[in-house]
Design a protein around this motif. Structure first.
Motif: not given
Length: 416
Positions: A97-123
């Protein structure tokens, strides 16, 4: 670089809002005192922020010998901000929110070698879509998305110019992201993000010159000097991880040898462990996080191999930090990011001792060295402030807060 009156006004608006967020509720008089701006200027900026519905009037406080002072506070529920931490092994996204309190979190793991730009963008697109859905916010409430990516970036063009660990060169990252995300997008790197987070909510709040040392897969130093971020002429300041620590030392992804990062980044710590005890059960060859976790547990349990590896790593960190202390004479050095957080006080104690041995006595005596106290992801927090800064910059350019970059379709795609 010459700053226009619009730049100065944006900076003042940002500074006033920063203090309102940190000190809500507060008065115009208190804001003038803490920012050094005139009361008339503060009153004008507060009026603009009220009109934008970023803050709200919340009553009055008594003042000695005068009429009651009007109080303002951040309108936390009025808008939302998103911070994106693109790291070498994961993408972490938080919605605030605008007071910089966290309202939601999400995480995507990236496997080794999974760092091409469009792969990162997809995550990134998937995680942004997830936090918006979790929080249930309307798209119009999202002021923007701050994106942190390792390496050297061009904030103006949204290009990731060089990320040595991924061999990225001139990747138009924000253009790629705008194909999936319709909110305004703002790019910088984790060094700047962590430094801002410490200034707003961490150890550097109200402090002078600060160096924020990021210890993760990659390594760097965010510089908060003279009251603001020090970016350098090409937004490349802080690449401490690619300064030479050992002549003709370990090869680095950047093409040089003996860089700080090769000894104190997570892969470098794994190599320290491998060299110390090749068959150690603490070593998880394909898993940085598991190895650092095992070392932390080992130190807590008194495992001699773990203790020695953390001590050796701290010697390297300390030698590098001593160079920063001698060069910059900061009031504060903050050890941040996930490796520092997990290794914690045992690492900090050894680093302090190593800095004491290597730094000159006078600057060392003036420098406090601490762990980051921020309980959440400091990179996401700092990145969200970049989105806030961008939103405030748009005021005056258009009639209200509007996107600086948009995509033609929906707010965020959750497709992978």
């Amino acid at each position: 670089m010459k700053h226009t009156s619009r730049d100065i006004r944006t900076a003042n608006r940002y500074e006033v809002l920063r203090h309102i967020i940190a000190e809500s509720p507060t008065s115009r008089q208190e804001l003038a005192a803490v920012t050094g701006l005139s009361l008339a200027t503060v009153a004008t900026l507060v009026g603009e922020l009220l009109e934008l519905r970023m803050i709200t009037e919340v009553g009055f406080e008594d003042s000695a010998g005068g009429r009651p002072r009007g109080l303002v506070a951040v309108n936390a529920s009025g808008s939302a901000l998103i911070g994106v931490d693109i790291a070498e092994t994961y993408v972490h996204v938080e919605l605030f929110d605008l007071a910089l309190n966290v309202l939601a979190r999400a995480e995507e793991d990236m496997r080794p070698g999974e760092h091409r730009p469009r792969q990162v963008v997809s995550h990134v697109a998937a995680a942004v879509g997830s936090v918006v859905a979790q929080a249930g916010v309307e798209g119009a409430r999202v002021l923007g998305v701050g994106v942190s990516v390792p390496g050297q970036v061009d904030r103006g063009t949204g290009v990731a110019e060089y990320a040595p660990n991924w061999d990225w060169h001139d990747v138009p990252l924000l253009d790629l992201l705008s194909e999936h995300i319709a909110y305004p997008l703002h790019l910088d790197n984790p060094l700047r993000a962590c430094a801002v987070a410490e200034q707003w909510f961490g150890a550097a709040r109200g402090r002078g010159d600060t160096v924020v040392v990021n210890l993760g897969t990659g390594v760097g130093a965010g510089l908060a000097l003279g009251g603001g971020l020090h970016r350098g002429v090409s937004n490349s300041a802080g690449e401490w991880g690619h300064t030479t620590l050992v002549l003709d030392g370990r090869p680095c992804h950047c093409g040089n040898h003996g860089c700080v990062e090769t000894y104190v980044g997570a892969p470098g710590i794994m190599l320290n462990l491998r060299e110390s005890s090749p068959d150690s059960p603490l070593l998880h060859p394909e898993d940085q996080t598991a190895t650092i976790e095992a070392l932390a547990r080992g130190v807590a349990d008194g495992d001699p191999v773990a203790v020695q590896v953390v001590r050796d790593t701290a010697r390297y960190v300390g030698a590098g930090v001593a160079n920063l202390v001698n060069l910059l004479n900061p009031e504060l050095v903050v050890l941040s990011s996930w490796v520092a957080r997990r290794l914690g006080e045992p690492l900090l104690d050894e680093v302090r001792e190593a800095v004491r041995r290597h730094a000159l006595g006078r600057p060392f005596a003036a420098t406090e060295i601490v762990l980051s106290p921020i309980p959440t992801d400091p990179v996401c927090l700092g990145a969200a402030t970049f989105a806030l800064e961008g939103a405030l910059r748009s005021v005056g350019q258009r009639n209200g807060v509007r996107p600086s970059r948009t995509a033609p379709t929906s707010a965020a795609s959750s497709s992978r």
